[in-house]
Design an enzyme around this catalytic site. Structure first.
Site, PDB file in Angstrom:
ATOM      1  N   PRO A   1     -13.297   8.216   0.777  1.00 19.36           N
ATOM      2  CG  PRO A   1     -14.365   6.209   1.301  1.00 19.36           C
ATOM      3  CD  PRO A   1     -13.726   6.947   0.162  1.00 19.36           C
TER       4      PRO A   1
ATOM      5  CG  ASP B   1      -9.768   5.275  -0.271  1.00 18.97           C
ATOM      6  OD1 ASP B   1     -10.919   5.032   0.134  1.00 18.97           O
ATOM      7  OD2 ASP B   1      -9.504   5.497  -1.467  1.00 18.97           O
ATOM      8  CG  HIS B   2     -13.363   3.172   5.776  1.00 18.14           C
ATOM      9  ND1 HIS B   2     -13.128   1.818   5.865  1.00 18.14           N
ATOM     10  CD2 HIS B   2     -13.894   3.525   6.972  1.00 18.14           C
ATOM     11  CE1 HIS B   2     -13.505   1.382   7.051  1.00 18.14           C
ATOM     12  NE2 HIS B   2     -13.961   2.405   7.756  1.00 18.14           N
ATOM     13  NE  ARG B   3     -12.370   4.991  -2.646  1.00 17.17           N
ATOM     14  CZ  ARG B   3     -11.970   5.609  -3.753  1.00 17.17           C
ATOM     15  NH1 ARG B   3     -12.789   5.688  -4.804  1.00 17.17           N
ATOM     16  NH2 ARG B   3     -10.761   6.132  -3.821  1.00 17.17           N
TER      17      ARG B   3
ATOM     18  CB  VAL C   1      -7.459   0.816   4.579  1.00 18.51           C
ATOM     19  CG1 VAL C   1      -6.835   0.339   5.883  1.00 18.51           C
ATOM     20  CG2 VAL C   1      -6.398   0.996   3.501  1.00 18.51           C
TER      21      VAL C   1
END
Length: 453
Positions: free
Chosen positions: A247, A423-425, A427
């Site tokens: 994401p 990567d929002h997983r 960060v």
């Protein structure tokens, strides 16, 4: 004894490669480790050394063919062995194995001796698509229809085919120089850019090197179909995989980089640093390495199979390089331990190798964070896509001289926009924002780097 050589795995398990050109012909006697062909993988053009000393008996693919790893590429009669008896050729090819002595002398190339992958034959181009004749550079056929090309050579002429890199061949075509007439200056026999330019400067109007051009397209031809392969195919696959796996979030900051511009100008005028091209990319690379040490979430990897987040204690910094063949991202290994000058030198070296199409597949794996400079194209900002397996990528926008608030007044300053995709997983928004702000602060005040540990 006849021995088949199968296309080896050229790195990272790439399943196929396109044959760019043969450097030998049937009947040629070749030495161990002599370069016999150039092939293009999804990432680079690779020279194939001969795994045997002997006589070439058969070439199993033509320039432009896509050959699967494990498919037979070339056959040899091994020097000093009795020729294969009639009718026993198939059996001898299936059972022949190099001796222990030959195995010790094999060229150091990943995958030599790859097992066959079924009975797959080289893929042919789509019906109606032009195939280059033997000896014609495939890059030439992708040129505009009115560009000049070299006429096809008979197969016997391949034994004397001039050796050069793709950029040199392109330069020769642009200058209308026939490489067969150029004498290489080096001991390796490789024609360089300087050789071509020197020859072009000596040629007079009475010595034309222009040869017949391709026939013009018909008026009804409104589209051109280009095969999706090589670097373009690899890049597309990687970007789609990244976009639909991680994401993405992109955040921006615009900073005053006048102090960095002044630092670069000062370093370039320093005679002690003559020969080192230190630019904004090198300073940004140093800033990223410093900031990653304080924000490890941006230097990590999502391991779905293990159910773990892997944080790296080193920085393999990817440097995006736009080439004629597409985008490649070679890595600077252990960039965190390099000085600013060392980073600048390595960035320049990687760019030169990438433009020549010689980046090794191993140089484009194992990256932990990447930088791309969209500013060189006059672009202010962008939303870069992550390289698969990396948590972040920073895009540098164009440096523009414009009015800006400075010390309570309006002044002309050097302004740049930084774009960070992450990567929002791995960060959170806060972590991404703090990392980007810190990189921006270093570029705004390069002296701040002295305060970071």
């Amino acid at each position: 004894m006849t021995i088949d050589f199968r296309l080896p795995d050229l790195g990272e398990g790439l399943p196929e490669a396109e044959l760019v050109q043969w450097l030998v012909a049937e009947g040629d006697t070749v030495a161990l480790n002599q370069t016999i062909a150039e092939v293009e993988t999804a990432k680079a053009i690779v020279e194939l050394p001969s795994p045997h000393a002997g006589v070439v008996t058969s070439l199993h693919a033509a320039a432009g063919d896509v050959v699967e790893v494990g498919a037979v590429l070339i056959s040899f009669d091994i020097a000093g062995e009795e020729p294969t008896a009639p009718g026993a050729e198939t059996a001898s090819r299936a059972t022949a194995e190099p001796s222990a002595e030959e195995n010790r002398a094999q060229p150091n190339l990943v995958g030599y001796g790859a097992a066959p992958r079924g009975s797959a034959r080289p893929q042919r181009r789509a019906r109606g698509q032009m195939r280059p004749a033997v000896g014609v550079d495939t890059a030439v056929l992708e040129a505009a229809p009115h560009d000049v090309i070299h006429t096809p050579e008979p197969i016997e002429a391949l034994r004397e085919r001039p050796r050069s890199t793709p950029p040199v061949r392109k330069l020769a075509k642009e200058l209308g120089v026939d490489l067969a007439l150029v004498q290489p200056s080096g001991a390796t026999g490789l024609i360089t850019r300087a050789d071509v330019e020197s020859y072009a400067a000596r040629v007079t109007p009475t010595e034309p090197t222009v040869v017949p051009a391709l026939a013009p397209r018909s008026e009804g031809e409104r589209t051109t179909r280009i095969p999706i392969r090589g670097v373009r195919k690899h890049t597309a696959d990687a970007m789609v995989r990244s976009a639909f796996t991680a994401p993405h979030v992109t955040t921006f900051v615009t900073v005053d980089v006048t102090a960095t511009s002044e630092l670069i100008a000062s370093l370039r005028s320093d005679r002690a640093l003559e020969g080192h091209r230190i630019g904004i990319m090198a300073v940004a690379a140093k800033a990223v390495c410093l900031a990653l040490g304080r924000h490890p979430s941006l230097n990590s990897r999502w391991d779905a199979e293990a159910g773990e987040i892997v944080q790296h204690h080193y920085v393999n910094l990817g440097i995006a390089a736009a080439t004629e063949r597409g985008l490649v991202v070679p890595n600077i290994t252990d960039a965190q331990s390099m000085t600013l000058v060392e980073l600048a030198d390595e960035i320049g070296r990687l760019a030169e190798v990438a433009r020549a199409g010689r980046t090794a597949p191993s140089a484009m794996s194992g990256g932990t964070f990447s930088i791309t400079n969209v500013g060189v194209f006059g672009v202010d900002a962008g939303t870069p896509i992550l390289n698969p397996g990396e948590a972040g990528i920073l895009a540098l926008g164009a440096v523009r001289r414009q009015p800006w608030e400075h010390r309570g007044e309006i002044a002309l300053r050097d302004i740049m926009t930084l774009s960070l995709s992450f990567d929002h997983r791995l960060v959170d928004g806060e972590q991404g924002a703090k990392f980007l702000r810190e990189v921006g602060e270093i570029l705004r005040e390069p002296g701040r780097a002295m305060l970071l540990g």
